[in-house]
Scaffold this motif. Structure first.
Motif, PDB file in Angstrom:
ATOM      1  N   LEU A 147       0.768  -1.245   0.000  1.00  0.00           N
ATOM      2  CA  LEU A 147       0.000   0.000   0.000  1.00  0.00           C
ATOM      3  C   LEU A 147       0.797   1.293   0.000  1.00  0.00           C
ATOM      4  O   LEU A 147       0.272   2.320  -0.452  1.00  0.00           O
ATOM      5  N   PRO A 148       2.040   1.348   0.520  1.00  0.00           N
ATOM      6  CA  PRO A 148       2.755   2.626   0.538  1.00  0.00           C
ATOM      7  C   PRO A 148       2.807   3.286  -0.843  1.00  0.00           C
ATOM      8  O   PRO A 148       3.203   2.666  -1.824  1.00  0.00           O
ATOM      9  N   GLY A 149       2.363   4.524  -0.907  1.00  0.00           N
ATOM     10  CA  GLY A 149       2.385   5.271  -2.160  1.00  0.00           C
ATOM     11  C   GLY A 149       1.150   5.102  -3.014  1.00  0.00           C
ATOM     12  O   GLY A 149       0.982   5.813  -4.014  1.00  0.00           O
ATOM     13  N   ALA A 150       0.256   4.180  -2.653  1.00  0.00           N
ATOM     14  CA  ALA A 150      -0.940   3.939  -3.461  1.00  0.00           C
ATOM     15  C   ALA A 150      -2.089   4.838  -3.017  1.00  0.00           C
ATOM     16  O   ALA A 150      -2.381   4.943  -1.827  1.00  0.00           O
ATOM     17  N   ALA A 151      -2.760   5.469  -3.976  1.00  0.00           N
ATOM     18  CA  ALA A 151      -3.949   6.268  -3.662  1.00  0.00           C
ATOM     19  C   ALA A 151      -5.168   5.381  -3.478  1.00  0.00           C
ATOM     20  O   ALA A 151      -6.049   5.677  -2.671  1.00  0.00           O
ATOM     21  N   VAL A 152      -5.208   4.288  -4.238  1.00  0.00           N
ATOM     22  CA  VAL A 152      -6.339   3.356  -4.183  1.00  0.00           C
ATOM     23  C   VAL A 152      -5.810   1.930  -4.328  1.00  0.00           C
ATOM     24  O   VAL A 152      -4.894   1.675  -5.116  1.00  0.00           O
ATOM     25  N   ALA A 153      -6.400   1.012  -3.565  1.00  0.00           N
ATOM     26  CA  ALA A 153      -6.109  -0.411  -3.712  1.00  0.00           C
ATOM     27  C   ALA A 153      -7.331  -1.112  -4.290  1.00  0.00           C
ATOM     28  O   ALA A 153      -8.471  -0.755  -3.971  1.00  0.00           O
ATOM     29  N   ILE A 154      -7.103  -2.107  -5.125  1.00  0.00           N
ATOM     30  CA  ILE A 154      -8.182  -2.926  -5.673  1.00  0.00           C
ATOM     31  C   ILE A 154      -8.039  -4.321  -5.080  1.00  0.00           C
ATOM     32  O   ILE A 154      -6.992  -4.962  -5.220  1.00  0.00           O
ATOM     33  N   ASP A 155      -9.083  -4.798  -4.422  1.00  0.00           N
ATOM     34  CA  ASP A 155      -9.046  -6.067  -3.705  1.00  0.00           C
ATOM     35  C   ASP A 155      -9.928  -7.106  -4.383  1.00  0.00           C
ATOM     36  O   ASP A 155     -11.150  -6.982  -4.397  1.00  0.00           O
ATOM     37  N   PHE A 156      -9.303  -8.134  -4.944  1.00  0.00           N
ATOM     38  CA  PHE A 156     -10.004  -9.304  -5.459  1.00  0.00           C
ATOM     39  C   PHE A 156      -9.371 -10.546  -4.828  1.00  0.00           C
ATOM     40  O   PHE A 156      -8.964 -11.472  -5.524  1.00  0.00           O
ATOM     41  N   THR A 157      -9.264 -10.546  -3.500  1.00  0.00           N
ATOM     42  CA  THR A 157      -8.664 -11.678  -2.796  1.00  0.00           C
ATOM     43  C   THR A 157      -9.755 -12.672  -2.424  1.00  0.00           C
ATOM     44  O   THR A 157     -10.513 -13.111  -3.268  1.00  0.00           O
ATOM     45  N   LEU A 158      -9.828 -13.030  -1.154  1.00  0.00           N
ATOM     46  CA  LEU A 158     -10.836 -13.948  -0.640  1.00  0.00           C
ATOM     47  C   LEU A 158     -11.617 -13.271   0.471  1.00  0.00           C
ATOM     48  O   LEU A 158     -11.115 -12.343   1.120  1.00  0.00           O
ATOM     49  N   ALA A 159     -12.818 -13.758   0.728  1.00  0.00           N
ATOM     50  CA  ALA A 159     -13.659 -13.148   1.759  1.00  0.00           C
ATOM     51  C   ALA A 159     -12.950 -13.098   3.106  1.00  0.00           C
ATOM     52  O   ALA A 159     -13.081 -12.123   3.848  1.00  0.00           O
ATOM     53  N   ALA A 160     -12.176 -14.143   3.422  1.00  0.00           N
ATOM     54  CA  ALA A 160     -11.502 -14.200   4.717  1.00  0.00           C
ATOM     55  C   ALA A 160     -10.431 -13.130   4.871  1.00  0.00           C
ATOM     56  O   ALA A 160     -10.029 -12.812   5.995  1.00  0.00           O
ATOM     57  N   ALA A 161      -9.951 -12.565   3.757  1.00  0.00           N
ATOM     58  CA  ALA A 161      -8.881 -11.568   3.806  1.00  0.00           C
ATOM     59  C   ALA A 161      -9.398 -10.140   3.807  1.00  0.00           C
ATOM     60  O   ALA A 161      -8.630  -9.205   4.060  1.00  0.00           O
ATOM     61  N   VAL A 162     -10.677  -9.937   3.539  1.00  0.00           N
ATOM     62  CA  VAL A 162     -11.194  -8.578   3.328  1.00  0.00           C
ATOM     63  C   VAL A 162     -11.085  -7.719   4.575  1.00  0.00           C
ATOM     64  O   VAL A 162     -10.699  -6.543   4.504  1.00  0.00           O
ATOM     65  N   ALA A 163     -11.422  -8.256   5.739  1.00  0.00           N
ATOM     66  CA  ALA A 163     -11.375  -7.447   6.963  1.00  0.00           C
ATOM     67  C   ALA A 163      -9.972  -6.915   7.201  1.00  0.00           C
ATOM     68  O   ALA A 163      -9.782  -5.731   7.500  1.00  0.00           O
ATOM     69  N   GLY A 164      -8.967  -7.768   7.068  1.00  0.00           N
ATOM     70  CA  GLY A 164      -7.588  -7.337   7.260  1.00  0.00           C
ATOM     71  C   GLY A 164      -7.143  -6.353   6.201  1.00  0.00           C
ATOM     72  O   GLY A 164      -6.428  -5.384   6.502  1.00  0.00           O
ATOM     73  N   ASN A 165      -7.552  -6.567   4.969  1.00  0.00           N
ATOM     74  CA  ASN A 165      -7.187  -5.653   3.890  1.00  0.00           C
ATOM     75  C   ASN A 165      -7.816  -4.279   4.096  1.00  0.00           C
ATOM     76  O   ASN A 165      -7.186  -3.242   3.858  1.00  0.00           O
ATOM     77  N   ALA A 166      -9.082  -4.264   4.536  1.00  0.00           N
ATOM     78  CA  ALA A 166      -9.752  -2.991   4.792  1.00  0.00           C
ATOM     79  C   ALA A 166      -9.066  -2.235   5.918  1.00  0.00           C
ATOM     80  O   ALA A 166      -8.867  -1.010   5.840  1.00  0.00           O
ATOM     81  N   ALA A 167      -8.680  -2.954   6.967  1.00  0.00           N
ATOM     82  CA  ALA A 167      -7.982  -2.320   8.089  1.00  0.00           C
ATOM     83  C   ALA A 167      -6.638  -1.760   7.640  1.00  0.00           C
ATOM     84  O   ALA A 167      -6.227  -0.672   8.067  1.00  0.00           O
ATOM     85  N   ALA A 168      -5.947  -2.496   6.766  1.00  0.00           N
ATOM     86  CA  ALA A 168      -4.648  -2.031   6.265  1.00  0.00           C
ATOM     87  C   ALA A 168      -4.818  -0.770   5.422  1.00  0.00           C
ATOM     88  O   ALA A 168      -4.014   0.163   5.516  1.00  0.00           O
ATOM     89  N   CYS A 169      -5.861  -0.707   4.609  1.00  0.00           N
ATOM     90  CA  CYS A 169      -6.115   0.490   3.804  1.00  0.00           C
ATOM     91  C   CYS A 169      -6.446   1.681   4.686  1.00  0.00           C
ATOM     92  O   CYS A 169      -5.988   2.798   4.438  1.00  0.00           O
ATOM     93  N   LYS A 170      -7.228   1.441   5.716  1.00  0.00           N
ATOM     94  CA  LYS A 170      -7.552   2.516   6.656  1.00  0.00           C
ATOM     95  C   LYS A 170      -6.284   3.062   7.283  1.00  0.00           C
ATOM     96  O   LYS A 170      -6.080   4.285   7.363  1.00  0.00           O
ATOM     97  N   ALA A 171      -5.410   2.173   7.739  1.00  0.00           N
ATOM     98  CA  ALA A 171      -4.177   2.595   8.398  1.00  0.00           C
ATOM     99  C   ALA A 171      -3.247   3.344   7.449  1.00  0.00           C
ATOM    100  O   ALA A 171      -2.553   4.277   7.857  1.00  0.00           O
ATOM    101  N   ALA A 172      -3.247   2.952   6.176  1.00  0.00           N
ATOM    102  CA  ALA A 172      -2.348   3.569   5.192  1.00  0.00           C
ATOM    103  C   ALA A 172      -2.943   4.817   4.558  1.00  0.00           C
ATOM    104  O   ALA A 172      -2.254   5.524   3.818  1.00  0.00           O
ATOM    105  N   GLY A 173      -4.232   5.079   4.793  1.00  0.00           N
ATOM    106  CA  GLY A 173      -4.879   6.209   4.135  1.00  0.00           C
ATOM    107  C   GLY A 173      -5.119   5.963   2.661  1.00  0.00           C
ATOM    108  O   GLY A 173      -5.148   6.906   1.858  1.00  0.00           O
ATOM    109  N   THR A 174      -5.306   4.696   2.295  1.00  0.00           N
ATOM    110  CA  THR A 174      -5.484   4.296   0.894  1.00  0.00           C
ATOM    111  C   THR A 174      -6.939   3.969   0.615  1.00  0.00           C
ATOM    112  O   THR A 174      -7.552   3.170   1.345  1.00  0.00           O
TER     113      THR A 174
END
Length: 272
Positions: free
Chosen positions: A69-96
């Motif tokens: 995420l460093p340097g990214a304005a937007v992330a696109i997530d097509f992982t798995l349902a089990a990973a979404v909560a962690g990915n969303a939290a990571a985007c929140k923390a990174a401001g992405t």
């Protein structure tokens, strides 16, 4: 030349990740700066493009979403349902900002997306097709006009798809409910959307990419609204278009229809 938008792709080594990388060339304003793979994939450190069987992308795969995420304005997530909560939290923390196209989400994942939307722009759609976004709005308008008709949502997907009804089918059901002037949340206390006069049917057959039909049936007549997907690239193109639109938006929840200038389903159905 318009300003470029740095993006990260989460799940870049998967089937949809590879499709996103292949379609990225059609969106020159988007520049890949980060890409993640599953921790157990064994692909960390490899070039994201080469790992997907494509030309080198110049970005190495990492096995933790936060490291993409460093340097990214937007992330696109097509992982798995089990990973979404962690990915969303990571985007929140990174401001992405986050565009998420993962389906089959549980309550924790949905709550994490809502929480992230308090800090960054978030767009989640169970189907990133522009045509399906239009279908949702047509279903809401038809349901508003034909409020006493029975409604049915029928969907067909490939045999390997896990969730049934699909996330798209449930979204179409929510559009019908919204068109009838009822909050969608009232109809899904357990995560499965149910409402009077609304039925679902799901089939899992072969390699069907996705077919959805909304039927409104009354005395002596019925209306059928149909969308058929024949190429998974439509989902990648929709997600990339959404990422370009989402960059720089205020924190909050957004819908794909807003990207297309169609507004939100609930306001469209109520005529606002």
């Amino acid at each position: 030349m318009s300003k470029t938008i740095p993006i990260a792709i989460l799940g870049a080594s998967g089937r949809m990740g590879a499709t996103l990388l292949r379609c990225l060339a059609d969106y020159p304003q988007l520049v890949l700066v980060g890409a993640s793979t599953a921790p157990d994939s064994g692909l960390a450190g490899r070039d994201a493009g080469e790992a997907a069987g494509l030309p080198a992308a110049g970005v190495r795969l990492v096995d933790q979403a936060r490291d993409a995420l460093p340097g990214a304005a937007v992330a696109i997530d097509f992982t798995l349902a089990a990973a979404v909560a962690g990915n969303a939290a990571a985007c929140k923390a990174a401001g992405t900002g986050l565009v998420c196209g993962v389906t089959g989400l549980d309550e924790a994942a949905r709550a994490a997306l809502t929480d992230a939307a308090g800090a960054v722009p978030v767009l989640w759609a169970p189907n990133m097709s522009a045509g399906v976004a239009v279908l949702e709005r047509l279903a809401a308008l038809a349901a508003a006009a034909l409020g006493d008709f029975d409604a049915g949502v029928h969907e067909v997907h490939h045999a390997a798809k896990r969730d049934a009804p699909s996330g798209t089918a449930l979204a179409l059901g929510r559009a019908v409910v919204a068109g009838r002037g009822r909050p969608a949340a009232d109809a899904e206390p357990d995560g499965q959307l149910r409402a009077p006069g609304l039925a679902y049917a799901a089939e899992r057959l072969g390699d069907v990419v996705g077919e959805h039909t909304v039927t409104l049936a009354g005395p002596g007549e019925r209306v059928e609204l149909v969308h058929r997907a024949t190429d998974r690239a439509i989902f990648a193109r929709g997600a990339l278009r959404a990422a370009a639109w989402l960059a720089g938006r205020p924190a909050g929840r957004y819908e794909l229809g807003e990207v297309l200038g169609l507004g939100r389903v609930d306001t469209l159905a109520s005529g606002q």
